[in-house]
Design an enzyme around this catalytic site. Sequence first.
Site, mmCIF file in Angstrom:
data_model
loop_
_atom_site.group_PDB
_atom_site.id
_atom_site.type_symbol
_atom_site.label_atom_id
_atom_site.label_comp_id
_atom_site.label_asym_id
_atom_site.label_seq_id
_atom_site.Cartn_x
_atom_site.Cartn_y
_atom_site.Cartn_z
ATOM 1 N N ARG A 154 0.949 -1.155 0.052
ATOM 2 C CA ARG A 154 0.050 -0.462 0.173
ATOM 3 C C ARG A 154 0.446 1.048 0.079
ATOM 4 O O ARG A 154 0.665 2.097 0.669
ATOM 5 C CB ARG A 154 -1.219 0.179 1.044
ATOM 6 N N SER A 182 -10.354 0.285 3.435
ATOM 7 C CA SER A 182 -9.616 -0.271 4.690
ATOM 8 C C SER A 182 -8.947 1.263 5.182
ATOM 9 O O SER A 182 -8.447 1.600 4.689
ATOM 10 C CB SER A 182 -8.268 -1.135 4.578
ATOM 11 N N GLU A 217 -3.997 3.960 5.927
ATOM 12 C CA GLU A 217 -4.197 3.872 4.923
ATOM 13 C C GLU A 217 -4.560 4.797 4.198
ATOM 14 O O GLU A 217 -3.624 5.487 2.890
ATOM 15 C CB GLU A 217 -5.071 2.727 5.276
HETATM 16 N N1 EPU Z 1 -10.434 -10.313 10.392
HETATM 17 C C1 EPU Z 1 -10.721 -10.339 12.008
HETATM 18 N N2 EPU Z 1 -12.517 -9.396 12.469
HETATM 19 C C2 EPU Z 1 -12.368 -8.374 11.471
HETATM 20 C C3 EPU Z 1 -11.906 -8.310 10.025
HETATM 21 C C4 EPU Z 1 -11.047 -9.414 10.082
HETATM 22 O O1 EPU Z 1 -10.529 -10.307 13.022
HETATM 23 O O2 EPU Z 1 -13.196 -7.191 11.559
HETATM 24 C C5 EPU Z 1 -9.221 -11.085 10.981
HETATM 25 C C6 EPU Z 1 -9.707 -11.998 10.393
HETATM 26 O O3 EPU Z 1 -8.453 -12.757 10.613
HETATM 27 C C7 EPU Z 1 -9.955 -12.125 8.382
HETATM 28 C C8 EPU Z 1 -8.121 -11.393 8.864
HETATM 29 O O4 EPU Z 1 -8.339 -10.515 9.503
HETATM 30 O O5 EPU Z 1 -9.152 -13.716 8.334
HETATM 31 C C9 EPU Z 1 -8.250 -10.791 7.289
HETATM 32 O O6 EPU Z 1 -9.254 -10.124 7.009
HETATM 33 P P1 EPU Z 1 -9.656 -9.918 5.369
HETATM 34 O O7 EPU Z 1 -9.512 -10.732 4.257
HETATM 35 O O8 EPU Z 1 -10.746 -8.782 5.973
HETATM 36 O O9 EPU Z 1 -8.800 -8.982 4.993
HETATM 37 P P2 EPU Z 1 -7.914 -7.747 5.782
HETATM 38 O O10 EPU Z 1 -6.096 -8.213 6.065
HETATM 39 O O11 EPU Z 1 -8.573 -7.275 6.395
HETATM 40 C C10 EPU Z 1 -6.358 -6.356 2.695
HETATM 41 C C11 EPU Z 1 -7.236 -5.471 2.020
HETATM 42 C C12 EPU Z 1 -7.870 -5.410 1.769
HETATM 43 C C13 EPU Z 1 -8.056 -6.304 0.866
HETATM 44 C C14 EPU Z 1 -8.168 -6.980 1.720
HETATM 45 C C15 EPU Z 1 -8.579 -8.733 0.996
HETATM 46 C C16 EPU Z 1 -5.421 -4.090 3.586
HETATM 47 C C17 EPU Z 1 -5.467 -3.363 4.567
HETATM 48 N N3 EPU Z 1 -6.579 -4.422 3.873
HETATM 49 O O12 EPU Z 1 -8.400 -6.352 4.444
HETATM 50 O O13 EPU Z 1 -8.247 -4.314 0.740
HETATM 51 O O14 EPU Z 1 -9.530 -6.387 0.051
HETATM 52 O O15 EPU Z 1 -7.155 -7.495 2.295
HETATM 53 O O16 EPU Z 1 -7.227 -9.143 -0.015
HETATM 54 O O17 EPU Z 1 -4.453 -4.312 3.415
HETATM 55 C C18 EPU Z 1 -8.099 -1.627 1.314
HETATM 56 O O18 EPU Z 1 -7.005 -1.583 1.078
HETATM 57 O O19 EPU Z 1 -8.973 -0.494 1.096
HETATM 58 C C19 EPU Z 1 -9.048 -3.067 1.013
HETATM 59 C C20 EPU Z 1 -10.274 -3.103 1.548
#
Ligand code: EPU
Length: 335
Positions: free
Chosen positions: A161, A235, A331
């Site tokens: 990012r 995010s 972010e």
């Molecule tokens: N999780 C929780 N609670 C929550 C959300 C997430 O416990 O409320 C934990 C869970 O264990 C889950 C893990 O976090 O398995 C990862 O969550 P998720 O797959 O939703 O992905 P993320 O790491 O929260 C990132 C990107 C997203 C992208 C997703 C899918 C960043 C900052 N965000 O989110 O990007 O869509 O992966 O690849 O890296 C964005 O940048 O705006 C964005 C939405």
Amino acid sequence: MQLKQNISLKNLNTFGIAAKAEQFVAVRSVDELWEVLATNPYPVQILGGGSNILLTGDVPGLLIKNEIGGIRIEAEDENSAIVFAGGGVNWHSLVLWAIEHDLGGIENLSLIPGCAGAAPIQNIGAYGVELKDVFYRLEAVELATGAIKVFNHKDCRFGYRDSVFKNELKGKYCITGISLRLSKKHQLNTSYGDIQRTLAAANIEPPTIRDVSNAVIHIRQSKLPDPAEIGNAGSFFKNPEIGMAQFQELQNRYPDIVHYELPDGMVKIPAGWLIEQSGWKGQRFGDAGCHAKQALVLVNYGGASGAELLELAHKIQASVKEKYGITLSPEVNIW
Ligand code: EPU
């Protein structure tokens, strides 16, 4: 092309914040951008899709909205095509265009709000793919001089990012067009658990790039709030990376801590997990809130100001810091 004064930005930022721009103009070509820059006496900021900003007040000076359009194939061989998109092209339209033309590489990046010109700035990423994986080069206009500069992959210094446009060159260029190398012989990336589960549930084997795109659209729609219904900028924070020693100490205290070990020895902890465990998920304060299905997304239920959302972000940062000793970095760009 028309210069306007004191225009409301409520419909031009996906958080739906009711801030104003002192001066505003939309440009549809590099020539129009040059014309504006040549006569403009004000400090300039560039607005794309408005999907990764939090407006904490009115925008002083001149806000230029990039509406430079056009998608075309610049070059191709039997394996791949170089596709050029104007900086103002809606990102998801570009993804759909690529799928229509059977060009692969960005299907995992389906439904990301925003425009093509903003995609390299934060090296957009989702479901195991980042823009840098397909990026070829970009063209940008230097705001101070009007000079056109081409940035190749190395010049952009992409990180998680992150790019040179969020650091040394922040606010200095308008990205007028990007070129991506897309494949004709597809190598699908379906390693992400949610994608595998979605494809398996629909009995799709082997999947096409359109199937992967549809799966991503389905996953995003089930977790992430639609900005047309609830204001948000995806995010709000980046997923933090910590050292192994700090991680092991935390794992002793919190054995169920979600984590991903990185090749460089660092450990990535999902910020959504840290925020949820700190008790913020689904909380609402007036019209500012932390989304009930994805704690990493802050939302505006209608009338929240940028300052109120920023205050909530600061409280979340402070509580995660206190409980886990981890600093969350935004972010989203805070204006
Ligand atoms: N999780 C929780 N609670 C929550 C959300 C997430 O416990 O409320 C934990 C869970 O264990 C889950 C893990 O976090 O398995 C990862 O969550 P998720 O797959 O939703 O992905 P993320 O790491 O929260 C990132 C990107 C997203 C992208 C997703 C899918 C960043 C900052 N965000 O989110 O990007 O869509 O992966 O690849 O890296 C964005 O940048 O705006 C964005 C939405």
